[in-house]
Structure formats: structure tokens, C-alpha cells
Design a protein around this motif. Structure first.
Motif, PDB file in Angstrom:
ATOM      1  N   GLU A  16       7.165  -0.752 -24.438  1.00  0.00           N
ATOM      2  CA  GLU A  16       7.586  -0.203 -23.147  1.00  0.00           C
ATOM      3  C   GLU A  16       8.992  -0.678 -22.821  1.00  0.00           C
ATOM      4  N   SER A  17       9.850   0.248 -22.421  1.00  0.00           N
ATOM      5  CA  SER A  17      11.220  -0.110 -22.083  1.00  0.00           C
ATOM      6  C   SER A  17      11.256  -0.888 -20.782  1.00  0.00           C
ATOM      7  N   PRO A  18      12.203  -1.843 -20.643  1.00  0.00           N
ATOM      8  CA  PRO A  18      12.284  -2.641 -19.442  1.00  0.00           C
ATOM      9  C   PRO A  18      12.508  -1.807 -18.196  1.00  0.00           C
ATOM     10  N   GLY A  19      13.234  -0.697 -18.369  1.00  0.00           N
ATOM     11  CA  GLY A  19      13.543   0.115 -17.201  1.00  0.00           C
ATOM     12  C   GLY A  19      12.345   0.796 -16.591  1.00  0.00           C
ATOM     13  N   SER A  20      11.273   1.014 -17.410  1.00  0.00           N
ATOM     14  CA  SER A  20      10.097   1.720 -16.901  1.00  0.00           C
ATOM     15  C   SER A  20       8.893   0.803 -16.692  1.00  0.00           C
ATOM     16  N   SER A  21       9.055  -0.513 -16.930  1.00  0.00           N
ATOM     17  CA  SER A  21       7.928  -1.429 -16.843  1.00  0.00           C
ATOM     18  C   SER A  21       7.372  -1.544 -15.427  1.00  0.00           C
ATOM     19  N   TRP A  22       8.194  -1.199 -14.440  1.00  0.00           N
ATOM     20  CA  TRP A  22       7.746  -1.309 -13.054  1.00  0.00           C
ATOM     21  C   TRP A  22       7.007  -0.056 -12.582  1.00  0.00           C
ATOM     22  N   LEU A  23       7.102   1.053 -13.313  1.00  0.00           N
ATOM     23  CA  LEU A  23       6.581   2.336 -12.828  1.00  0.00           C
ATOM     24  C   LEU A  23       5.054   2.331 -12.690  1.00  0.00           C
ATOM     25  N   TYR A  24       4.362   1.869 -13.744  1.00  0.00           N
ATOM     26  CA  TYR A  24       2.895   1.940 -13.722  1.00  0.00           C
ATOM     27  C   TYR A  24       2.283   1.078 -12.619  1.00  0.00           C
ATOM     28  N   PRO A  25       2.607  -0.234 -12.530  1.00  0.00           N
ATOM     29  CA  PRO A  25       1.993  -1.025 -11.450  1.00  0.00           C
ATOM     30  C   PRO A  25       2.386  -0.543 -10.062  1.00  0.00           C
ATOM     31  N   THR A  26       3.642  -0.068  -9.907  1.00  0.00           N
ATOM     32  CA  THR A  26       4.076   0.412  -8.591  1.00  0.00           C
ATOM     33  C   THR A  26       3.337   1.686  -8.214  1.00  0.00           C
ATOM     34  N   ALA A  27       3.224   2.621  -9.166  1.00  0.00           N
ATOM     35  CA  ALA A  27       2.525   3.879  -8.884  1.00  0.00           C
ATOM     36  C   ALA A  27       1.063   3.633  -8.546  1.00  0.00           C
ATOM     37  N   LEU A  28       0.423   2.739  -9.309  1.00  0.00           N
ATOM     38  CA  LEU A  28      -0.992   2.441  -9.073  1.00  0.00           C
ATOM     39  C   LEU A  28      -1.200   1.784  -7.709  1.00  0.00           C
ATOM     40  N   LEU A  29      -0.308   0.849  -7.367  1.00  0.00           N
ATOM     41  CA  LEU A  29      -0.413   0.185  -6.065  1.00  0.00           C
ATOM     42  C   LEU A  29      -0.147   1.169  -4.925  1.00  0.00           C
ATOM     43  N   CYS A  30       0.792   2.081  -5.119  1.00  0.00           N
ATOM     44  CA  CYS A  30       1.084   3.085  -4.092  1.00  0.00           C
ATOM     45  C   CYS A  30      -0.112   4.020  -3.873  1.00  0.00           C
ATOM     46  N   VAL A  31      -0.768   4.414  -4.960  1.00  0.00           N
ATOM     47  CA  VAL A  31      -1.974   5.240  -4.831  1.00  0.00           C
ATOM     48  C   VAL A  31      -3.043   4.493  -4.041  1.00  0.00           C
ATOM     49  N   CYS A  32      -3.205   3.215  -4.368  1.00  0.00           N
ATOM     50  CA  CYS A  32      -4.175   2.374  -3.654  1.00  0.00           C
ATOM     51  C   CYS A  32      -3.816   2.280  -2.175  1.00  0.00           C
ATOM     52  N   GLY A  33      -2.536   2.016  -1.874  1.00  0.00           N
ATOM     53  CA  GLY A  33      -2.094   1.913  -0.485  1.00  0.00           C
ATOM     54  C   GLY A  33      -2.212   3.219   0.268  1.00  0.00           C
ATOM     55  N   PHE A  34      -1.940   4.324  -0.414  1.00  0.00           N
ATOM     56  CA  PHE A  34      -2.039   5.635   0.223  1.00  0.00           C
ATOM     57  C   PHE A  34      -3.473   5.931   0.649  1.00  0.00           C
ATOM     58  N   PHE A  35      -4.405   5.832  -0.269  1.00  0.00           N
ATOM     59  CA  PHE A  35      -5.788   6.204   0.044  1.00  0.00           C
ATOM     60  C   PHE A  35      -6.458   5.212   0.996  1.00  0.00           C
ATOM     61  N   SER A  36      -6.049   3.947   0.943  1.00  0.00           N
ATOM     62  CA  SER A  36      -6.637   2.988   1.877  1.00  0.00           C
ATOM     63  C   SER A  36      -6.200   3.239   3.311  1.00  0.00           C
ATOM     64  N   ASN A  37      -5.113   4.015   3.494  1.00  0.00           N
ATOM     65  CA  ASN A  37      -4.623   4.321   4.842  1.00  0.00           C
ATOM     66  C   ASN A  37      -4.904   5.753   5.287  1.00  0.00           C
ATOM     67  N   VAL A  38      -5.489   6.559   4.412  1.00  0.00           N
ATOM     68  CA  VAL A  38      -5.898   7.916   4.816  1.00  0.00           C
ATOM     69  C   VAL A  38      -7.224   7.785   5.566  1.00  0.00           C
ATOM     70  N   ARG A  39      -7.123   7.655   6.874  1.00  0.00           N
ATOM     71  CA  ARG A  39      -8.310   7.430   7.713  1.00  0.00           C
ATOM     72  C   ARG A  39      -8.313   8.443   8.856  1.00  0.00           C
ATOM     73  N   PRO A  40      -8.777   9.659   8.607  1.00  0.00           N
ATOM     74  CA  PRO A  40      -8.734  10.705   9.633  1.00  0.00           C
ATOM     75  C   PRO A  40      -9.500  10.346  10.901  1.00  0.00           C
ATOM     76  N   SER A  41     -10.463   9.460  10.785  1.00  0.00           N
ATOM     77  CA  SER A  41     -11.309   9.140  11.944  1.00  0.00           C
ATOM     78  C   SER A  41     -10.710   8.053  12.838  1.00  0.00           C
ATOM     79  N   GLU A  42      -9.715   7.312  12.363  1.00  0.00           N
ATOM     80  CA  GLU A  42      -9.236   6.146  13.109  1.00  0.00           C
ATOM     81  C   GLU A  42      -8.641   6.486  14.475  1.00  0.00           C
TER      82      GLU A  42
END
Length: 502
Positions: free
Chosen positions: A2-28
Motif C-alpha cells: 500500500e502506498s503511503p499516500g493512500s494508507s489513511w483512506l481505508y481507516p478514515t472511510a471506515l470511521l466516517c461510515v461508522c460516524g455517519f450511521f451512528s448519527n442518523v437518528r430520525p427519531s431524536e
């Protein structure tokens, strides 16, 4: 490989998906109508008894979770947060009774206390020179998720007449997706305090331009005096801590042999570092505003839906809580983005805090006195915009000359103080054993509270102006005295005086 320039993409994308869905709360945005409605059939007094449990549990859990997050290296606490979210919404759907709702609030306190893991995880898996970019992505993900959830909830309630129960089902599905996503996060090999790895951040990889701009930024800000030398300041720019935090090998050795003693060593280092940090007057000033205002902000967010429900009952009218929450979040984010490009002189910091704290006090007072739902909505949006703008300034002012470790530590302490103040305010204003005010009396008390914050910073501003006036006057007198003495001394001494003035 894996190239150094793209090493941050996978963990960042996965964490963003986690953060997005944990805050999608239509009932709140519709939590209070749901609790007061036929699904839970609670009274307003019972709801007033439920909400303080979140404050108390958040306060009690914050410091242990903060330490556990670092000791366990983030991922387990993020997974724990996802599990707590599932438990919270499962109980909201199927649990009945006052006691069950109080347990629900305890688990939600665990959720909010665990947010530190979400915002700290990414720093342990990406390079230092990517910190600013990935921080923006992760915060944007939570904001977009909250906005999508609020707008979705409003659309489903207004146009499809979906029941609030089914809104909570959708929320449960979303937080379950966040929980499953968190399971795929990589386990970090280091953390900020207990598992530090020296040399992880290669200083040569940081561009000279960014270091230069950071240095200029530190020189121009008023938060420099942490009693560090220029070399220590440069170390902080590169992500290294000054003493007493720089005992990495010793701490690792102790942690391996005697974990309990290692924890004590880390706590001692944290305490000494805190004393150094708060010896800076500007940092102390902004931290005071952070803690005081965040206390009031949490309290307003806790009870605003009860006020809306009192002014315009949801069972008899169409409500727009979702739209208001989405609008306040987006406009607050826009204000925070814009203010990031505005330079604020340290001389006017206290004045800005005075003026905007006064506007917040007036907004909260109008919510209470006018008792019109639209005035209440507008004042609430204005309140959140101003708070988001000022908290962004405070974040920058505090973090401008702190490394990531100190940044997390200081903000953790500020949040803890805010929760301690909120607990005290709740005990006085809400609890039946004290004032036990109704919702309108509570908001009157909160407006007085923000007015008191404004008065406090008026005093700070006056003291700062007087102090600077005296310093300038003293400097002028010293220069005048030096110039007058030149006519009475020998040429050699006069030259020495002139050299001294230069």
C-alpha cells in the motif's frame, strides 16, 4: 504494497461510515413527544426526572472512559459505544416505566462519554501530516449523518405520517449498521498516553511550509505562554510533547511490569501537564468560557423539546423539530467554517465573549418570555449558531499551541468541568428536592446563567484593559526616564543607555 499516500483512506472511510450511521437518528428530534405520547405515556414531571440521569452518568463515566479509551487503544470503546447505542434504542422501543427510562439514559450517557474514542482513534492510525484533513472528514461525517437523520425524520412525520415508534425502529437499524462497521476497524498499535511510540511521526515528512506557517501562527496567537522555550514550541508543532510527558520508555517498562503503578505514573504526568497548560491566562480564559457555556448548551439541548411541547403540543399540531435541528446544525457548521478564516485579536477576545454571551442570554430569555413556537425555533437556531461559532474559536485558541496529546487532555478536562457545572445546575433548578422549577422557570434561570457568564467576561475584559494600560504606561515612563537621564551622564554611559533602548 500500500502506498503511503493512500494508507489513511481505508481507516478514515471506515470511521466516517461508522460516524455517519451512528448519527442518523430520525427519531431524536421527536424524543420528548414520543415519551409523552401513547407509546410511553409518561408525564412531563417524569420526563424531567429522566433527563438528569444522562448528565449524572456522563459525568461519572467521562474520566474512566477517557483513560480506558487510551489504555485499550480506542477500538474496543468505539465498539462499546455502538453496543450502548443499540441497547439505548432497543430499550426506547420495548422498555416501559420510569425506572427503565432512567437506565436508558445511563446507557446514553455511556454513548456520549465514549465519543472521545471516535474522535481520537484516527490519530493513532494515520500520519501526523494528515491529522487536519482526517479530522475534518470525521467531523463532517457526524454532521451529515445528524442532518440526514433530522431531515428524514421530519419528512416521514410530515408527509407519510409515520409513527414515532417506527422512526425509532429506523434509528435502531442505523446504529446497528454503525456497530457492525466498528467491528472492522483496525486495532491501533499505539495510543496517546499509555502506548506511545516515539518516532512514529517522522518530522522530515512534514513539509517545511506547513511547519513555517504553524510557527507563524503560534507567534501571532496570545496562547503561547505555556512556560515553554522556543525548542519546546517547535516540538509541539511536530507532535511531540514537552516534559513532563516525555517519559515513554519508562512508562512502557512500568506498564509491562506493574500496570497499576504505570497508571499512577501516567496520571502524575497528566496532572503536571495540566498545571502547565492552565498557567496560561488566555488558555484559562477560553477554557473557562468553554466549560461555562458548554454546561448551558447541554442544559438547553436537554430540555428544549419539553419547552416546544409545552408551547405547541405535538398531539394537536404539526411540529417541525426535525427541520429546526437540521437547519441549526447546518448553519452552525457554516458559521464554524466561516469563522475559521477570521483572525481575532487577543485584545478583543473577552469583548467578543461578552457580546455573544449576552446575545445568547437574550435568545434564551425570548424563548421563555414570548412563548411563540416560531420565535422559539428562531431563537434556538440563533443560539446554536453563536455557540458553534464561539466554540470553534475557543477550540482554535486553546489548541493553537498544543500537541494532539495536550489537545485531547485539555478538552477532556474542560468537558468534565462543564458536566460538573451542569450537574450542579440540574440539582438546583430541576430536582424536586431543590427549586423544582417548571420548564418556563428553568429557561428563565438559564437566561440568567448566560447573563452571568457575560458579566464575568465583562470583568475579565476590564481587568485585561487596565492591566495593559498600566503596562503601556509603565513602559512609557521607563523610556521617558531613560531619555531624560541621557543629558546627565557621560557619553559612554549615554551610549550604553541607547544600546539598552535598542
Amino acid at each position: 504494497m500500500e502506498s503511503p499516500g493512500s494508507s489513511w483512506l481505508y481507516p478514515t472511510a471506515l470511521l466516517c461510515v461508522c460516524g455517519f450511521f451512528s448519527n442518523v437518528r430520525p427519531s431524536e428530534p421527536f424524543l420528548t413527544p414520543y415519551l409523552l405520547g401513547p407509546d410511553k405515556n409518561l408525564t412531563e414531571q417524569q420526563v424531567n426526572e429522566i433527563f438528569p440521569v444522562w448528565t449524572y452518568s456522563y459525568l461519572v463515566l467521562l474520566f474512566p472512559i477517557f483513560l480506558a479509551t487510551d489504555y485499550l487503544r480506542y477500538k474496543p470503546v468505539i465498539v462499546l459505544q455502538g453496543a450502548a447505542l443499540i441497547i439505548t434504542w432497543f430499550m426506547l422501543l420495548y422498555a416501559q416505566g420510569l425506572l427503565a427510562m432512567k437506565f436508558l439514559e445511563f446507557f446514553y450517557g455511556l454513548v456520549t462519554a465514549s465519543e472521545v474514542a471516535y474522535y481520537s482513534y484516527i490519530y493513532s492510525v494515520v500520519d501526523f501530516n494528515m491529522y487536519q484533513k482526517v479530522t475534518g472528514y470525521c467531523r463532517c461525517a457526524t454532521l451529515v449523518g445528524y442532518t440526514v437523520g433530522s431531515v428524514t425524520g421530519q419528512i416521514l412525520v410530515s408527509f407519510t405520517e409515520m409513527s414515532l415508534f417506527h422512526l425509532n425502529v429506523i434509528t435502531l437499524v442505523c446504529v446497528a449498521v454503525a456497530f457492525l462497521t466498528s467491528m472492522f476497524l483496525a486495532m491501533p498499535q499505539k495510543s496517546m498516553f499509555f502506548h506511545r511510540v516515539r518516532g512514529h511521526c517522522n518530522e522530515k515528512e512534514i513539509k517545511d511550509e506547513s511547519v513555517k506557517s504553524s510557527s507563524e501562527e503560534l507567534e501571532s496567537t496570545s496562547t503561547t505562554p505555556l512556560n515553554y522555550s522556543r525548542d519546546d514550541t517547535e516540538n509541539m508543532i511536530h507532535g511531540h510533547l514537552p516534559e513532563p510527558m516525555d517519559n515513554t520508555s519508562y512508562t512502557h517498562e512500568i506498564m509491562n511490569e506493574k500496570p497499576l503503578k504505570g497508571i499512577c505514573v501516567v496520571l502524575t504526568m497528566l496532572w503536571k501537564t495540566l498545571l502547565q497548560c492552565y498557567s496560561s491566562w488566555p488558555l484559562l480564559c477560553w477554557s473557562a468560557w468553554w466549560a461555562l457555556s458548554t454546561c448551558g448548551y447541554f442544559q438547553i439541548l436537554n430540555y428544549i423539546q419539553i419547552l416546544w411541547e409545552k408551547i405547541l403540543p405535538s398531539q394537536n399540531s404539526q411540529i417541525y423539530n426535525g427541520v429546526v435541528e437540521a437547519a441549526s446544525a447546518l448553519l452552525g457548521a457554516l458559521a464554524a467554517f466561516v469563522v475559521g478564516y477570521v483572525k481575532i485579536s487577543s485584545m478583543w477576545s473577552e469583548v467578543a465573549l461578552l457580546v455573544f454571551s449576552s446575545i445568547i442570554a437574550v435568545s434564551v430569555f425570548l424563548m421563555n418570555i414570548v412563548r411563540s413556537i416560531w420565535v422559539c425555533y428562531i431563537c434556538y437556531v440563533a443560539f446554536k449558531i453563536i455557540y458553534m461559532m464561539l466554540i470553534t474559536i475557543a477550540t482554535y485558541k486553546i489548541a493553537a499551541n498544543l500537541s494532539v496529546e495536550l489537545y485531547a487532555l485539555v478538552f477532556g478536562v474542560n468537558t468534565f468541568v462543564a458536566l460538573a457545572l451542569q450537574t450542579l445546575l440540574t440539582l438546583i433548578v430541576v430536582e424536586s428536592s431543590m427549586l423544582n422549577l417548571d420548564i418556563f422557570g428553568q429557561f428563565l434561570a438559564y437566561s440568567i446563567y448566560f447573563a452571568a457568564i457575560a458579566m464575568l467576561f465583562l470583568i475579565f475584559g476590564v481587568c485585561t484593559i487596565i492591566k495593559r494600560y498600566r503596562e503601556e504606561s509603565q513602559a512609557t515612563e521607563n523610556i521617558s526616564g531613560c531619555l531624560d537621564s541621557r543629558n546627565e551622564v557621560s557619553p559612554k554611559t549615554s551610549c550604553e543607555q541607547t544600546s539598552c533602548l535598542q
